[in-house]
Design a protein around this motif. Structure first.
Motif, mmCIF file in Angstrom:
data_model
loop_
_atom_site.group_PDB
_atom_site.id
_atom_site.type_symbol
_atom_site.label_atom_id
_atom_site.label_comp_id
_atom_site.label_asym_id
_atom_site.label_seq_id
_atom_site.Cartn_x
_atom_site.Cartn_y
_atom_site.Cartn_z
ATOM 1 N N VAL A 88 1.026 -1.280 0.206
ATOM 2 C CA VAL A 88 0.148 0.410 -0.183
ATOM 3 C C VAL A 88 1.223 1.090 -0.083
ATOM 4 N N VAL A 89 2.280 1.327 1.049
ATOM 5 C CA VAL A 89 2.832 1.967 1.370
ATOM 6 C C VAL A 89 3.583 3.069 0.055
ATOM 7 N N ARG A 90 4.213 1.744 -1.192
ATOM 8 C CA ARG A 90 4.787 2.169 -2.448
ATOM 9 C C ARG A 90 3.775 2.452 -3.584
ATOM 10 N N GLY A 91 2.348 1.447 -3.201
ATOM 11 C CA GLY A 91 1.673 1.514 -4.184
ATOM 12 C C GLY A 91 1.107 3.358 -4.143
ATOM 13 N N SER A 92 0.235 3.787 -2.819
ATOM 14 C CA SER A 92 0.342 5.093 -3.301
ATOM 15 C C SER A 92 1.113 5.846 -3.456
ATOM 16 N N LEU A 93 2.781 5.718 -3.147
ATOM 17 C CA LEU A 93 4.038 7.062 -3.227
ATOM 18 C C LEU A 93 3.269 6.454 -4.969
ATOM 19 N N THR A 94 3.751 5.938 -5.720
ATOM 20 C CA THR A 94 3.763 5.546 -7.044
ATOM 21 C C THR A 94 2.648 6.800 -7.724
ATOM 22 N N GLY A 95 1.443 6.130 -7.010
ATOM 23 C CA GLY A 95 0.348 6.373 -7.082
ATOM 24 C C GLY A 95 0.373 8.032 -7.419
ATOM 25 N N SER A 96 0.706 8.790 -5.801
ATOM 26 C CA SER A 96 1.276 10.221 -5.788
ATOM 27 C C SER A 96 1.988 11.046 -7.175
ATOM 28 N N VAL A 97 2.803 10.196 -7.399
ATOM 29 C CA VAL A 97 3.924 10.941 -8.329
ATOM 30 C C VAL A 97 2.954 10.769 -9.241
ATOM 31 N N VAL A 98 2.423 9.960 -10.109
ATOM 32 C CA VAL A 98 1.761 9.858 -11.356
ATOM 33 C C VAL A 98 0.821 10.701 -11.701
ATOM 34 N N SER A 99 -0.183 10.746 -10.571
ATOM 35 C CA SER A 99 -1.749 11.671 -10.400
ATOM 36 C C SER A 99 -0.917 12.856 -10.567
ATOM 37 N N ASN A 100 -0.296 13.008 -9.521
ATOM 38 C CA ASN A 100 0.339 14.644 -9.503
ATOM 39 C C ASN A 100 0.288 15.198 -10.867
ATOM 40 N N ILE A 101 1.293 14.766 -11.577
ATOM 41 C CA ILE A 101 2.212 15.305 -12.572
ATOM 42 C C ILE A 101 0.934 14.553 -13.943
ATOM 43 N N LEU A 102 -0.121 14.310 -14.051
ATOM 44 C CA LEU A 102 -0.725 13.907 -15.399
ATOM 45 C C LEU A 102 -2.185 14.552 -14.782
ATOM 46 N N LEU A 103 -2.663 13.863 -13.454
ATOM 47 C CA LEU A 103 -4.398 14.642 -13.261
ATOM 48 C C LEU A 103 -4.142 15.215 -12.888
ATOM 49 N N VAL A 104 -4.042 16.124 -11.519
ATOM 50 C CA VAL A 104 -4.189 17.486 -11.975
ATOM 51 C C VAL A 104 -3.438 18.602 -12.868
ATOM 52 N N LEU A 105 -2.187 18.351 -12.770
ATOM 53 C CA LEU A 105 -1.325 19.081 -13.895
ATOM 54 C C LEU A 105 -2.325 19.100 -15.196
ATOM 55 N N GLY A 106 -2.733 18.113 -15.425
ATOM 56 C CA GLY A 106 -3.988 18.423 -16.566
ATOM 57 C C GLY A 106 -5.618 18.718 -15.997
ATOM 58 N N ALA A 107 -6.216 18.587 -15.301
ATOM 59 C CA ALA A 107 -6.963 19.570 -14.665
ATOM 60 C C ALA A 107 -6.624 20.584 -14.520
ATOM 61 N N ALA A 108 -5.602 20.998 -13.949
ATOM 62 C CA ALA A 108 -5.711 22.517 -13.870
ATOM 63 C C ALA A 108 -5.054 23.495 -15.319
ATOM 64 N N MET A 109 -4.173 22.904 -15.480
ATOM 65 C CA MET A 109 -4.168 23.120 -17.566
ATOM 66 C C MET A 109 -6.288 23.561 -18.118
ATOM 67 N N ILE A 110 -6.842 22.623 -17.741
ATOM 68 C CA ILE A 110 -8.007 22.512 -18.705
ATOM 69 C C ILE A 110 -8.448 23.663 -18.062
ATOM 70 N N ALA A 111 -8.508 23.906 -16.795
ATOM 71 C CA ALA A 111 -9.223 24.608 -15.912
ATOM 72 C C ALA A 111 -9.152 26.267 -15.908
ATOM 73 N N GLY A 112 -7.321 26.513 -15.950
ATOM 74 C CA GLY A 112 -6.759 28.009 -16.503
ATOM 75 C C GLY A 112 -6.880 28.287 -17.771
ATOM 76 N N GLY A 113 -7.086 26.906 -18.645
ATOM 77 C CA GLY A 113 -6.711 27.362 -19.983
ATOM 78 C C GLY A 113 -5.484 27.405 -20.576
ATOM 79 N N ASP A 114 -5.615 28.261 -21.582
ATOM 80 C CA ASP A 114 -3.643 28.519 -22.337
ATOM 81 C C ASP A 114 -3.617 29.760 -21.266
ATOM 82 N N GLY A 115 -1.891 29.358 -21.023
ATOM 83 C CA GLY A 115 -1.412 30.650 -20.305
ATOM 84 C C GLY A 115 -0.504 30.219 -20.053
ATOM 85 N N LYS A 116 0.613 30.863 -20.043
ATOM 86 C CA LYS A 116 2.456 31.376 -20.098
ATOM 87 C C LYS A 116 2.071 30.522 -17.888
ATOM 88 N N ILE A 117 3.869 29.600 -18.684
ATOM 89 C CA ILE A 117 4.162 28.936 -16.800
ATOM 90 C C ILE A 117 5.520 28.826 -17.020
#
Length: 343
Positions: A88-117
């Motif tokens: 569970v520990v290793r799985g949750s750590l893996t999921g955190s790395v993956v979800s933050n840079i795919l799910l969260v980053l993707g959702a933030a880009m969709i919510a924020g639209g086009d812009g500079k980063i």
């Protein structure tokens, strides 16, 4: 209306605590209540981070959000180690790395639209994720050959790997903070809270999140049996998303308000912190729980972490956020979830 609902749903936190320690509610019900209680807490952390970032700039604001938001992740991991749930520990750590840079980053880009980063900061942190995955692959590969290496031997190999990662984290953090300190910042909004109250709210919300996270871990096994999902899938998808609700909700809320730079910093910085700081910290502190945790991740975990970092680097490389790229990242995350389920 949405803010009123979020404020009202903060009552779920004492409900979860009383249900766990006073009324001894059914474990499956507790899991659902705890998961829902983390959503408004994530909103509070995101909101107070935005106030703090008015005074510190988006780079330091993202660092603050990731640091406070990843505290529950560390606590969840240590509770799971103590309960004898290394997968569970290793799985949750893996999921955190993956979800933050795919799910969260993707959702933030969709919510924020086009812009500079801030591409310079984000690239550096994604390189750090690549490096961390490469280092973690060493003890992981030793475990893939079968029973030739005992758990204790793998843990001994993991100790110097953890030390290297923590040193790298210090170097990266100092460098990034210097970059952001030299960057130009706008004047704080007149409606923004001052810095001390913002940090105080962040601290209280993080403490509450840690308590709710313990309830979540405690009820995890019962929930898995009730819904018929295996331990690894629950850890890598459900626990990872819920345990990082602070970054998930905070980044989307902030992006929706037009601050895509801060939102992308939160997503990438959080992922980097999990890979380069939380993972080795859990390994080194696991002996306190009486169970040394080796960094022996599954092959699919190592591959998906590296692939997630590669996709994120491709998206942020030109310093622009585009809504369609956010949809691509979320699509890739969906494919990885299917791979986790099939594995």
């Amino acid at each position: 209306m949405a803010r009123r609902i979020l404020w009202a749903s903060l009552a779920l936190t004492p409900v979860a605590v009383l249900g766990r320690f006073a009324f001894h509610l059914d474990q499956t019900v507790l899991f659902v209540i705890a998961a829902l209680a983390l959503v408004p807490l994530a909103w509070v952390i995101g909101d107070s981070t935005e106030h703090a970032a008015e005074h510190t700039g988006p780079g330091v604001g993202g660092f603050l959000n990731a640091s406070f938001g990843n505290a529950p992740e560390l606590i969840i991991a240590l509770f799971a180690v103590a309960n004898g749930l290394p997968g569970v520990v290793r799985g949750s750590l893996t999921g955190s790395v993956v979800s933050n840079i795919l799910l969260v980053l993707g959702a933030a880009m969709i919510a924020g639209g086009d812009g500079k980063i801030d591409a310079r900061s984000l690239r550096w942190q994604l390189f750090a994720v690549f490096g961390a995955v490469g280092v973690i692959a060493v003890p992981s590969a030793l475990s893939w050959g079968g029973g030739s290496h005992e758990r204790h031997s793998l843990y001994l190999v993991s100790l110097p790997v953890s030390a290297v990662l923590l040193i790298g984290y210090l170097v990266i953090t100092v460098r990034n903070l210097r970059i952001h300190r030299s960057a130009a910042r706008d004047s704080p909004s007149p409606h923004a809270l001052s810095l001390p109250p913002s940090i105080a709210v962040l601290s209280v919300a993080t403490l509450a999140t840690a308590v709710v996270s313990e309830i979540l871990v405690h009820s995890l096994d019962h929930f898995g049996k009730a819904v018929g999902l295996n331990e690894f899938f629950i850890a890598v998808v459900i626990v990872a998303i819920v345990g990082n609700a602070a970054e998930h909700g905070g980044a989307v809320v902030i992006a929706r308000r037009g601050n895509t730079t801060l939102a992308t910093e939160i997503a990438i910085t959080s992922s980097m912190q999990v890979a380069v700081f939380v993972t080795p910290a859990v390994c080194l502190l696991s002996w306190l729980a009486g169970r040394g945790l080796p960094l022996s991740f599954r092959a699919i975990e190592v591959v998906t972490m590296a692939a997630a970092a590669a996709f994120a680097a491709w998206v942020v490389w030109d310093g622009r956020s585009r809504r369609w790229e956010g949809f691509v990242l979320i699509g890739v995350y969906g494919l990885m979830v299917i791979a986790y389920y099939l594995s």
